[in-house]
Design a protein around this motif. Structure first.
Motif, PDB file in Angstrom:
ATOM      1  N   ASN A  66       5.308  -2.291   3.342  1.00  0.00           N
ATOM      2  CA  ASN A  66       5.136  -1.036   2.585  1.00  0.00           C
ATOM      3  C   ASN A  66       5.359   0.199   3.445  1.00  0.00           C
ATOM      4  O   ASN A  66       4.784   1.263   3.179  1.00  0.00           O
ATOM      5  N   ALA A 110       6.653   2.622  -0.579  1.00  0.00           N
ATOM      6  CA  ALA A 110       5.367   1.959  -0.807  1.00  0.00           C
ATOM      7  C   ALA A 110       5.149   1.632  -2.284  1.00  0.00           C
ATOM      8  O   ALA A 110       5.418   2.442  -3.164  1.00  0.00           O
ATOM      9  N   GLY A 154       2.895  -4.108  -3.622  1.00  0.00           N
ATOM     10  CA  GLY A 154       3.597  -4.636  -2.461  1.00  0.00           C
ATOM     11  C   GLY A 154       4.880  -5.388  -2.774  1.00  0.00           C
ATOM     12  O   GLY A 154       5.461  -5.249  -3.852  1.00  0.00           O
ATOM     13  N   TYR A 155       5.298  -6.225  -1.788  1.00  0.00           N
ATOM     14  CA  TYR A 155       6.557  -6.951  -1.869  1.00  0.00           C
ATOM     15  C   TYR A 155       6.340  -8.418  -1.511  1.00  0.00           C
ATOM     16  O   TYR A 155       5.448  -8.755  -0.726  1.00  0.00           O
TER      17      TYR A 155
END
Length: 662
Positions: free
Chosen positions: A275, A279, A283-284
């Motif tokens: 992030n 951001a 999240g990812y």
């Protein structure tokens, strides 16, 4: 396998808290999907019991929303969903394939041309695979995963045509298997920038508009698929998600193709996942799915899962992502289910409230447009009589000021007309005040121009009569303007009420409007004739002696004697002018008081009370008129269709309310 959930459940029971009170985000996702994590894994009886605790919370939530969506509720309000978006060639199809265990259509250009609702159901303890595809009135059960691809293509061609256009109509694909997560996703077309072949030139705008209709809903989780080998800041899908969700609270990023990043740029991917670039509060996650070469080599999805985990373990940069639980399709499956269930639980009270509100609104509109015209002739006559009675009842209430129910302020005729009469009275008071200011000058002017052989001190009655008459006749024009204003107002309100009562019945509405127009002209002419007669009478200059004398004494007491010494001639002139002024002022006050009441009474009688009486008689004469009842009650097609739509909506909403109650 279930160590994490077992510890968590033990902690909950030890402090007297039930598992249902816990948030799903506390668990590690792979603990809940052993079959997906390892299709060959065997679970013990105790593991199954613990898994059931999770199933009691997950499956009912997802089934609830799926049932509401199947009932058609999404036509009326938004429901929690995970919308999958991405630019073309972002790896979106690969992610969905890995989650669902089925091969979806692939190729260059726009592959997904309709929203695809992908309902995944984990059937515990069964190895059989089953699917069902449905769209419009078509539905087909599938028993072979290889049939899914061509059935989706067939569905898209039916819905969007074969010229690579798109459609907003939904295709639903339900998949039941023992190695899929409990999850519902909506796959949307990939974002295109340039039209190719026979595609519409505005295809890019069409796709963005379709995607926007999903991602803007505050109950939707936006799953943005982004390739690792592109600059994340340039991806159109993430840009659209940011515009719809500026805080990033509803957006989860999925990074694909980590094996295609240039050497030395792996650190940049780690920054995105942490992030540090753009951001997102959710999240990812990172996945490595099958590529086209893998498919050509007939690499199975199970083998792809194993290779994916091996890739992350062997990569010195990305192996930490496994420890952080943000890599592999298994993590994505668990995380998405967690997010969806949490979103359902969070928005459920809002959905219940919106359903109740929509039921009330729909019922009210149905009540307004009525049940529709009956079929048999006897009931048609009763229907028409009831319609006319209801209309006349409202007209009598509005014109008499005896309001039998709640009406819009703009329809309360009697109240509005009373305010107009108040303005008339204010006009009379102002005119009286103005007259007092100019009366001495007028008397002087008339005396100088009209004095004959009379000696000073003798009042000329003709001057008095002329001044009084001229001042009173100035009020005739404002009274006629008020007549026109009220007449137009009455016509407007009666027409509005007719539209309210007879909406959708054009022939009846036409007949009623014609009668209103005819009566308005008739009553306006009668009222105008009466007003003009009234002012002709006022031009006669008359008042009862005792009334005039009393008013004269009252006015004389307000006049003061001149303070300065005057010559005999000045005294005579002032006395004459004062005498004339006092008499004029006294008479004008009497005439003004008469007009203050008489003009409103005339208008009230002709434009409200008699108008309503005559309209009532005219309305009931429709029943014996030359126009047959069947013709009067011909209904507009649009109203018929609107009523049918409202009935269907009300049924959907009530079904949804029952589903929510269960």
């Amino acid at each position: 396998m279930f160590s994490t959930i077992e510890k968590r459940l033990t902690q909950l029971y030890s402090r007297g808290q039930s598992p249902e009170q816990d948030t799903l985000a506390q668990y590690k996702e792979e603990d809940f999907f052993p079959a997906l994590l390892d299709p060959h894994a065997n679970t013990s009886a105790s593991d199954a019991v613990l898994y059931d605790h999770y199933e009691e919370k997950v499956r009912p939530c997802i089934d609830l929303i799926d049932s509401l969506r199947a009932s058609g509720l999404e036509q009326d309000l938004s429901l929690p969903a995970i919308a999958v978006i991405g630019d073309q060639s972002s790896g979106k199809s690969s992610v969905l394939e890995a989650l669902s265990g089925i091969a979806l259509p692939r190729g260059s250009g726009i592959v997904t041309r309709c929203p695809l609702e992908l309902k995944l159901k984990n059937v515990k303890g069964e190895s059989a695979w089953r699917a069902c595809i449905s769209y419009k009135s078509y539905s087909k059960v599938l028993s072979d995963p290889s049939d899914v691809d061509k059935e989706i293509v067939k569905a898209q061609n039916t819905m969007a045509g074969e010229d690579l256009g798109i459609s907003s109509e939904l295709i639903s694909l339900e998949v039941e298997s023992d190695n899929v997560p409990d999850l519902t996703l909506i796959d949307l077309p990939g974002i295109a920038r340039v039209a190719v072949g026979n595609q519409p030139q505005d295809i890019g705008d069409q796709i963005k508009q379709l995607i926007g209709s999903y991602v803007k809903e505050d109950k939707t989780i936006n799953l943005v698929v982004i390739p690792c080998n592109v600059d994340i800041a340039t991806t159109e899908a993430l840009k659209m998600a940011q515009e719809a969700d500026p805080t990033g609270e509803r957006t989860l990023g999925i990074l694909t193709k980590p094996d295609l990043v240039d050497k030395g740029t792996e650190v940049n991917i780690l920054k995105v996942v942490r992030n540090e670039v753009i951001a997102l509060k959710k999240g990812y996650l990172v996945v490595k799915c099958r590529g086209q070469q893998d498919i050509d080599d007939k690499l199975t999805l199970v083998e792809a899962l194993e290779r994916e985990k091996a890739f992350f373990k062997q990569n010195k940069y990305f192996r930490t992502l496994l420890d952080d639980n943000v890599a592999t399709i298994q993590c994505v499956a668990g995380r998405l289910t967690t997010e969806l269930v949490n979103q359902i639980q969070k928005t459920l009270p809002t959905i219940q409230s919106e359903v109740q509100q929509k039921i009330a609104e729909t019922s009210k509109e149905l009540e307004r447009i009525g049940l529709g015209v009956p079929e048999d002739n006897e009931r048609k006559m009763s229907f028409l009589i009831d319609k006319i009675r209801a209309y006349i009842g409202d007209i009598v209430s509005l014109t008499s000021g005896d309001y039998s129910k709640e009406y819009n302020d703009n329809d309360k005729l009697y109240t509005i007309v009373r305010k107009i009469f108040g303005i008339w009275n204010e006009l009379l008071n102002k005119d009286q005040t103005d007259f007092e200011h100019i009366i001495r000058d007028k008397v002087t002017e008339y005396t100088e121009k009209s004095r004959g052989r009379e000696l000073p001190g003798f009042t000329n009655y003709k001057i008095f009569e002329s001044l009084a008459k001229n001042q009173i006749m100035k009020l005739e024009s404002p009274s006629l303007n008020m007549l026109k204003e009220i007449s137009d107002l009455v016509q407007s309100v009666l027409n509005n009420m007719a539209l309210l009562h007879f909406e959708g019945l054009p022939n009846l509405m036409k007949s009623v409007k014609k009668k209103i127009d005819e009566l308005q002209q008739e009553q306006e002419m009668e009222a105008e004739k009466m007003l003009k007669t009234l002012f002709k009478m006022e031009s006669m200059i008359y008042s009862q002696d005792f009334i005039y004398c009393n008013k004269l004494r009252e006015i004389e007491n307000t006049y003061e004697e001149p303070e300065e010494e005057e010559t005999p001639q000045q005294t005579s002139d002032n006395t004459e002018m004062t005498s004339m002024s006092v008499r004029l002022e006294a008479y004008f006050m009497i005439a003004s008081n008469r007009l203050a009441d008489m003009v409103p009474m005339i208008l009230k009688f002709y434009l409200l009370l008699e108008f309503a009486d005559k309209l009532e008689r005219e309305m009931f004469q429709l029943l014996q008129g030359s126009e047959p009842t069947e013709k009067l009650l011909v209904e507009e097609e649009s109203i018929f269709e609107r009523r049918r739509f409202l009935y269907n909506r009300l049924k959907r909403l009530k079904d949804a309310r029952q589903i929510l109650a269960r």
